[in-house]
Every structure is written in structure tokens, then in C-alpha cells.
Design a protein around this motif. Structure first.
Motif, short mmCIF file in Angstrom:
data_model
loop_
_atom_site.label_atom_id
_atom_site.label_comp_id
_atom_site.label_asym_id
_atom_site.label_seq_id
_atom_site.Cartn_x
_atom_site.Cartn_y
_atom_site.Cartn_z
N ASP A 121 47.56 23.19 39.54
CA ASP A 121 46.90 23.53 40.55
C ASP A 121 48.04 24.73 41.59
O ASP A 121 48.08 24.75 42.59
N ASN A 141 37.65 36.80 39.63
CA ASN A 141 38.16 35.63 39.90
C ASN A 141 37.81 35.16 41.59
O ASN A 141 38.79 34.99 42.32
N GLU A 155 35.71 32.71 42.70
CA GLU A 155 35.70 31.10 42.77
C GLU A 155 36.84 30.54 41.94
O GLU A 155 37.65 29.90 42.49
N LYS A 156 36.77 30.96 40.74
CA LYS A 156 37.97 30.29 39.71
C LYS A 156 38.66 31.56 39.23
O LYS A 156 38.52 32.60 39.10
N THR A 157 39.92 30.94 38.48
CA THR A 157 40.73 32.22 37.83
C THR A 157 40.14 32.33 36.32
O THR A 157 40.65 31.71 35.33
N TYR A 158 39.19 33.14 36.31
CA TYR A 158 38.35 33.39 35.07
C TYR A 158 39.28 34.67 34.13
O TYR A 158 39.59 34.21 32.88
#
Length: 546
Positions: free
Chosen positions: A227, A330, A332-335
């Protein structure tokens, strides 16, 4: 595994595969969970960085860059050392330390040999001319005194003997002068060889893909603290490590300057040296550059892709403003990560042709001409890619994951709680010294893999920022300066520079101390400001129970 990595009784990569066998058999983790650790995002970043390095080496772009820098710097002794160190460090930021050392050392030796020969020959010519002038003066004196007295004529034999003695003394003086010149350049060659191999190790610390320990640290941080929010990326690593690299390089140059050249600025910076020697040595570099010819299409493409990759890495998530990845992918998430960018750009090497295609091109016999080959093909990659390092990276990640799952990390952290009474800066300094000495006898990859999980456990136990100890110790693992066997660049320099182990040990010991001091100054100044190291982060508060 630690014992096997230190002794290298079996290959490092084979040792790295032991978790695949032992963790499932001991009931620590299932086989699927172990095996998935061997190809994570950090490995992809490493592969992409290596593919770019292989393309740069394959098309000789690194040699062109090096020679161009040396043509700008010139051949004065101190400036030459700065030039070689700066160029080697820059190349090591992007290609392997071993490759940059192996390329720069022959150039350095050729230039120094030319300087030595030219200076020795120039001194010999000057000496012969002065001796000839003295002979003419003596002859004129004899002709002017044709009516010399009988007393002087009787001393002719004595004069001839004195002249013979003078010529012998002159010959010995000439030999001594040449010997002194050769000794001076032998010492300078030692210093130059050490400067190149040390600059390669120092330069590799400046970028995330510069050397394997850097990638290991990113992988371990992501594995142990999932995290963390991408606290370590290309831009943040460069922002911290590049100023530290420049400082270490400057101190290394000063120390090697003192050891091998002294602080006579008049001679070492070239004031009063023979211009002819400089011209001929400069011509050696110029001739080497001319052999490369003009930059071709393939070199231009490789340089363009390389530049684009660096720009994309820096702007993906710069920190002070939203990066292009944050805006586009990125949300929402670290794509998209640095590994995604590295693989994207390195894949282009297999698509772009090495020559500009010609429309409706025909060969000499009238048949359709074949399409030009791509910038890279898989045979070249297969030959030059260090596949064993990928297994070594994976073995480290598996070991760290196993330590966490089994509860070893938690137990180790609790046992290190008494260290809370020691000031953090003292802990960091002592650990850096320990790692710097340990890496002299073990590979820097194995050293980092062994120490980082222990350091992470210690940091969480005594509530200090994990990066406060992990970052400096990772860079310290690259400070392998004392022994020829410590790292491949040292071994290459040892074979080139007529060095003794004592020469390397004396120079390297001081550089190890200077390096550790520099790293700790960096982590306690701009490191604290960049990563907020005075506070224990919430993402590091791992309180899992086995």
C-alpha cells in the motif's frame, strides 16, 4: 540461501530457485503462490531497461557518446580523468556497469599511451638538440683558437676524455628522463583505470534501472509494503540519487587526483605542458571517432527511442504535478507503471527497421529487395540478456514473501525492538558500513536481497521510515571499491591497469568511507524533504500475524 549466495558453492540463480522446492515441502506456501513471485512488475522493468541497453550497445551508440564527450573535454590529465569518469558514470546510468567499463578502458589506455610516447619523444628531441648545440659551440671555440699554446695542446687527450664522459652522462640523463616520464604515466594509468571502474559503480546508482540492487529495492518495497502508493518510481529515485551520485563522483575524483596526480594544478590541468603531445593524443580520440562515420538511421532511431523512454519515465508520475499516466490511466488504480513504459518502448526495437525502407526497391539482379532487418532481433537479446539475474530477483521476492507468510519477519522485527534506543542516523550509518563491507566479498545483488527484508522488519519494529534505512543500504551495496573480485568493473580494471590489490584496497577503502558519509548526508537532507522520512508512514504499519 544466504550461505549459498555468499559462498557461491552453486550458481546464484540455482540458489534463487530453492524456494520453489523448499517452501511447498515445508508447508510455508503453495507452489503456485511461490512461483508467481518470480515474474513481477519489477522484473519487467528490469527486462525493458536491459533491452534498451542491449540496443544502445549493439549499434555502438554508447561509443559515439563517449568519444564525443572526450573531444569536448580535451586531454589535460585532470580534465581527462573528469571526462572519463563523467562519461562512464553517464553511460552506467543506462547500460550495464560492466559494458561501460569494458568500452572506456581501452580508449583511456590508448590515449595515455600516446601521451606518454609523445612526451618522451619530445623530451628526447629537445635533449639531443641541446647536446648538438653544445657540440657546435665547442667546435667553434677550437677553430677560433688555432694558435693555442703548446700547453693547451698537451691537454687535448684530457679534454677528449672529458667529452666522452659528458656524452655518457648525457645518455644516462636522457634515459632517466624517459624512465621518469614512463613512471609518471604508469601511475596515471593506474589512476585512470580505477577512476573508470569506480565511476561505473557510482553511475549505476543514479537511475532505477542503472544496476540490479536498485530494482531489487523497488520490488521489495512493493512486495513488503503493497500500500506504499508507488513511493519509489523512476522520477523519485532519480531525484534523490542523481545529486548523491554527482557528489560521490566529485569526491572520488578529488581522492584519485590526490593519490595519483597530486594537487599540482599547473601540471595536472595542463599549464605549461607540451602542446605537441596534447595534439597527438587528441588525434587518437579524433581518429577513433572518425572510424564510426556519420550517425546512421539505426543509431538515430535508438537514440530517439532512448530519449522518449527517459522522458516518459520522468513524466509518468513526477510527484509535484499529475503525470500523463495519472491523467490517462491511473485514475482509480495504478494500471500503468514504469515497467509498462519500459516494455512498450523496448518492443519498438523489434518493429522499426534498421535502414530507411525504399519504395519498390530492387536488388542488382532485378528481384525485389528484402526488407531491412529490425533494430534488434531475438538472437542478439538471447545472447546478451543476463537471464540468471531475473531468477535472482525472483528468488529474493519469494524469500521476502515467505518470510512474511511464515511470521519470520514479525519475529525478527520484534527481536530488533531494543534498537529503538539508538538514534536513527547512527543506525543508518552503521548499517551502510556493514553493507559496504559485506558487498566486497559477495555480489551486490545477493547482498541487497539478503539485507532488505531484515531492514524492512527492523524499521517497522522500531517505527522509523523503511526508506530511511533501505535506501542508503541499497546504494551502499554498490560501493564495492576495494577488491578486484568485488564487482566485474573492478576485475576488468585490474586486468588493464597494471594494478596491485594494494593499490585498489588503498583507494577503495577511503572511497567506501566517503561514499557512506555522502549517502547519509543525502538521506538526512534532501531525502527527508522528498520522502517525509521524519514520520512513520501509515502504509508501513504492517501488523499481520502468521
Amino acid at each position: 540461501m544466504a550461505l549459498y549466495w555468499c559462498t557461491e558453492c552453486i550458481p546464484l540463480a540455482v540458489t534463487a530457485l530453492l524456494p520453489v522446492i523448499l517452501f511447498p515441502m515445508m508447508g510455508v506456501m503453495e507452489s503456485n503462490e511461490v512461483c508467481i513471485q518470480y515474474l513481477k512488475d519489477s522484473n519487467m522493468l528490469f527486462i525493458g531497461g536491459l533491452l534498451v541497453a542491449i540496443a544502445v550497445e549493439h549499434w555502438n551508440l554508447h561509443r559515439r557518446i563517449a568519444l564525443q564527450v572526450l573531444l569536448i573535454v580535451g586531454v589535460k590529465p585532470s580534465l581527462l580523468m573528469i571526462g572519463f569518469m563523467g562519461t562512464t558514470a553517464f553511460l552506467s546510468m543506462w547500460i550495464s556497469n560492466t559494458a561501460s567499463t569494458a568500452m572506456m578502458l581501452p580508449i583511456a589506455n590508448a590515449v595515455l599511451q600516446q601521451l606518454c610516447d609523445t612526451e618522451a619523444n619530445a623530451e628526447e628531441r629537445e635533449f639531443n638538440m641541446s647536446a648538438a648545440n653544445n657540440g657546435l659551440d665547442n667546435q667553434a671555440f677550437e677553430m677560433g683558437d688555432a694558435k693555442m699554446s703548446k700547453e693547451l695542446q698537451s691537454k687535448e687527450n684530457t679534454i677528449n676524455l672529458d667529452a666522452d664522459k659528458d656524452s655518457i652522462i648525457s645518455s644516462l640523463e636522457a634515459q632517466q628522463r624517459r624512465l621518469k616520464t614512463e613512471q609518471k604515466y604508469t601511475k596515471l594509468t593506474k589512476g585512470m583505470s580505477l577512476s573508470v571502474c569506480y565511476a561505473a559503480s557510482i553511475g549505476g546508482t543514479a537511475t532505477l534501472t542503472g544496476t540490479t540492487p536498485n530494482v531489487i529495492m523497488k520490488g521489495q518495497i512493493d512486495e513488503l509494503f503493497p500500500d506504499n502508493g508507488g513511493v519509489i518510481n523512476f522520477a523519485s529515485w532519480f531525484g534523490f540519487s542523481f545529486p548523491n551520485m554527482v557528489l560521490m563522483l566529485a569526491l572520488s575524483w578529488l581522492w584519485l587526483q590526490f593519490m595519483f596526480l597530486g594537487f599540482n594544478l599547473k601540471s595536472t590541468f595542463g599549464c605549461g605542458t607540451k602542446k605537441e603531445g596534447d595534439r597527438e593524443a587528441f588525434q587518437v580520440i579524433k581518429d577513433e571517432y572518425k572510424k564510426l562515420g556519420r550517425m546512421n538511421f539505426a543509431e538515430g532511431c535508438v537514440l530517439t527511442i532512448f530519449t522518449l523512454l527517459v522522458v516518459l519515465w520522468f513524466t509518468r508520475e513526477p510527484g509535484f504535478i499529475p503525470g500523463w499516466a495519472t491523467v490517462l490511466f491511473n485514475k482509480e488504480k495504478t494500471y500503468v507503471t514504469d515497467g509498462t513504459v519500459a516494455i512498450l518502448m523496448s518492443a519498438l526495437f523489434f518493429c522499426i527497421p534498421s535502414k530507411l525502407p525504399r519504395c519498390c526497391g530492387r536488388s542488382e539482379d532485378g528481384a525485389s529487395s528484402e526488407a531491412p532487418v529490425a533494430l534488434l532481433n531475438w538472437d542478439i537479446v538471447h545472447e546478451k540478456m543476463p537471464w540468471n539475474i531475473l531468477l535472482l530477483l525472483g528468488g529474493g521476492f519469494a524469500l521476502a514473501h515467505g518470510s512474511e507468510k511464515s511470521g519470520l519477519s514479525l519475529w525478527l522485527g520484534e527481536s530488533l525492538i531494543p534498537l529503538q534506543s539508538i538514534p536513527p542516523f547512527a543506525i543508518s550509518f552503521l548499517l551502510c558500513l556493514l553493507v559496504a563491507m559485506f558487498t566486497e566479498c559477495s555480489s551486490n545483488t545477493a547482498t541487497t536481497t539478503l539485507f532488505l527484508p531484515i531492514l524492512a522488519s527492523m524499521a517497522t519494529a522500531i517505527k522509523i521510515h523503511p526508506l530511511y534505512v533501505m535506501f542508503p543500504c541499497t546504494i551502499s551495496a554498490s560501493l564495492a571499491f576495494m577488491l578486484p573480485v568485488a564487482t566485474p568493473p573492478n576485475a576488468i580494471a585490474f586486468s588493464y591497469g597494471n594494478l596491485k590489490v594494494l593499490d585498489m584496497a588503498k583507494a577503495g577503502f577511503i572511497l567506501n568511507i566517503l561514499g557512506v558519509i555522502t549517502i547519509n548526508i543525502a538521506i538526512n537532507t534532501w531525502g527527508v524533504a522528498m520522502f517525509n522520512l521524519n514520520e512513520f508512514p501509515s502504509w508501513a504499519n504492517v501488523t499481520k500475524t502468521p
